[in-house]
Design a protein around this motif. Structure first.
Motif, mmCIF file in Angstrom:
data_model
loop_
_atom_site.group_PDB
_atom_site.id
_atom_site.type_symbol
_atom_site.label_atom_id
_atom_site.label_comp_id
_atom_site.label_asym_id
_atom_site.label_seq_id
_atom_site.Cartn_x
_atom_site.Cartn_y
_atom_site.Cartn_z
ATOM 1 N N GLU A 120 -25.609 -14.982 -30.510
ATOM 2 C CA GLU A 120 -24.258 -14.426 -30.365
ATOM 3 C C GLU A 120 -23.195 -15.452 -30.720
ATOM 4 O O GLU A 120 -22.194 -15.130 -31.369
ATOM 5 N N LYS A 121 -23.408 -16.696 -30.313
ATOM 6 C CA LYS A 121 -22.439 -17.742 -30.631
ATOM 7 C C LYS A 121 -22.366 -17.999 -32.128
ATOM 8 O O LYS A 121 -21.324 -18.379 -32.659
ATOM 9 N N ASN A 122 -23.486 -17.786 -32.819
ATOM 10 C CA ASN A 122 -23.517 -17.976 -34.266
ATOM 11 C C ASN A 122 -22.921 -16.800 -35.028
ATOM 12 O O ASN A 122 -22.258 -16.987 -36.047
ATOM 13 N N LYS A 162 -16.326 -27.054 -33.611
ATOM 14 C CA LYS A 162 -16.550 -25.862 -34.421
ATOM 15 C C LYS A 162 -15.412 -24.859 -34.300
ATOM 16 O O LYS A 162 -15.560 -23.688 -34.636
ATOM 17 N N VAL A 163 -14.264 -25.323 -33.847
ATOM 18 C CA VAL A 163 -13.123 -24.439 -33.613
ATOM 19 C C VAL A 163 -11.898 -24.958 -34.361
ATOM 20 O O VAL A 163 -11.671 -26.155 -34.432
ATOM 21 N N THR A 164 -11.117 -24.039 -34.937
ATOM 22 C CA THR A 164 -9.830 -24.395 -35.521
ATOM 23 C C THR A 164 -8.742 -23.985 -34.546
ATOM 24 O O THR A 164 -8.701 -22.828 -34.107
ATOM 25 N N LYS A 165 -7.883 -24.912 -34.187
ATOM 26 C CA LYS A 165 -6.794 -24.630 -33.259
ATOM 27 C C LYS A 165 -5.497 -24.451 -34.051
ATOM 28 O O LYS A 165 -5.153 -25.270 -34.901
ATOM 29 N N ILE A 166 -4.804 -23.358 -33.756
ATOM 30 C CA ILE A 166 -3.550 -23.029 -34.430
ATOM 31 C C ILE A 166 -2.423 -23.234 -33.426
ATOM 32 O O ILE A 166 -2.391 -22.587 -32.374
ATOM 33 N N ILE A 167 -1.504 -24.129 -33.739
ATOM 34 C CA ILE A 167 -0.420 -24.486 -32.830
ATOM 35 C C ILE A 167 0.880 -23.867 -33.341
ATOM 36 O O ILE A 167 1.324 -24.164 -34.454
ATOM 37 N N LEU A 179 -11.017 -24.633 -41.531
ATOM 38 C CA LEU A 179 -9.691 -25.070 -41.958
ATOM 39 C C LEU A 179 -9.522 -24.918 -43.464
ATOM 40 O O LEU A 179 -8.456 -24.539 -43.957
ATOM 41 N N LYS A 180 -10.580 -25.192 -44.196
ATOM 42 C CA LYS A 180 -10.517 -25.071 -45.655
ATOM 43 C C LYS A 180 -10.225 -23.639 -46.076
ATOM 44 O O LYS A 180 -9.459 -23.393 -47.020
#
Length: 243
Positions: A120-122, A162-167, A179-180
């Motif tokens: 599930e995480k994948n 494994k996470v992209t953070k959007i600020i 991110l790419k």
């Protein structure tokens, strides 16, 4: 759960397949879309059905589970694989094939639950991102709800594990989109990569300060943190800011 994990069960023993299908039906995220009783049939059904996940017995006549896994690795959309077998000696080889897990028969329900959790995480993203560029918004989907974030309100993004953070100016979001990929989608907007793991909205850059060894610190309007600008990106950044 909105996303179903399409699953193929492969075992040459009928009762073993039936037991596993029964257990898998207890998981809301799992949809068993097919069964196969041989290696050849497993490959054929994987091509036809395009499963997300394959439970794969190891010891089968003619074409064994390891050979099936190698054949599946050649597919354009390779499914995740969980080996299910009575033979522990194949575990090392299984993990060399990048199997998600290796379950021993008879099945332990707790171990099966842990294996499904890994899958599930994948396969079920925490958040899904899309860009409606004509509206100038970023659609961020999480837990079945969608926030439409104004792209112009995004200050920066960065990759952490494994996470992209959007600020943004008011909120922070976490998505699994690389991110790419976000950089590619945001090409029409004023974003620039300042580091391998950082993407900044140039609208909010207020100051560049020399740091050391050719690198710089970058400050953003109304933010206290200083972001590192890799020396490999400094020249391009200054050119963009002076345009």
């Amino acid at each position: 759960m909105g996303t179903m994990i399409r699953t193929l069960v492969v075992d040459d023993e009928r009762y073993a397949r039936e037991e596993l299908v029964f257990l898998l039906n207890q998981f809301p995220s799992i949809q068993v879309i097919g069964e196969a009783d041989s290696g050849d049939q497993a490959v054929m059904k994987a091509i036809q059905l395009q499963p997300d996940l394959v439970f794969l017995d190891v010891e089968m006549p003619k074409m064994n589970g390891m050979e099936v896994a190698k054949a599946l690795s050649e597919l354009k959309n390779m499914p995740l694989i969980i080996f299910a077998t009575a033979y522990p000696q194949f575990a090392a080889e299984a993990f060399r094939i990048n199997a998600v897990d290796y379950l021993l028969k008879p099945y332990d329900e707790d171990q099966l639950k842990q294996a499904i959790s890994r899958v599930e995480k994948n396969l079920i993203p925490q958040a899904k991102v899309d860009v409606a560029s004509n509206l100038g918004k970023l659609a961020v989907e999480k837990d079945g709800e969608i926030d439409y974030v104004h792209i112009e309100d995004i200050l920066y993004m960065y990759r952490e594990e494994k996470v992209t953070k959007i600020i943004t100016q008011k909120c922070e979001y976490e998505v699994k989109t690389a991110l790419k990929e976000l950089e590619s989608r945001l090409t029409p907007f004023s974003f620039f990569r300042i580091h391998k793991g950082y993407l900044v909205n140039l609208k909010y850059v207020s100051r560049l300060t020399p740091w050391f060894n050719g690198a710089y610190h970058l400050e953003l309007t109304s933010r206290d943190e200083k972001l590192s600008v890799s020396r490999n990106y400094v020249k391009g950044l200054r050119q963009r800011l002076e345009m």
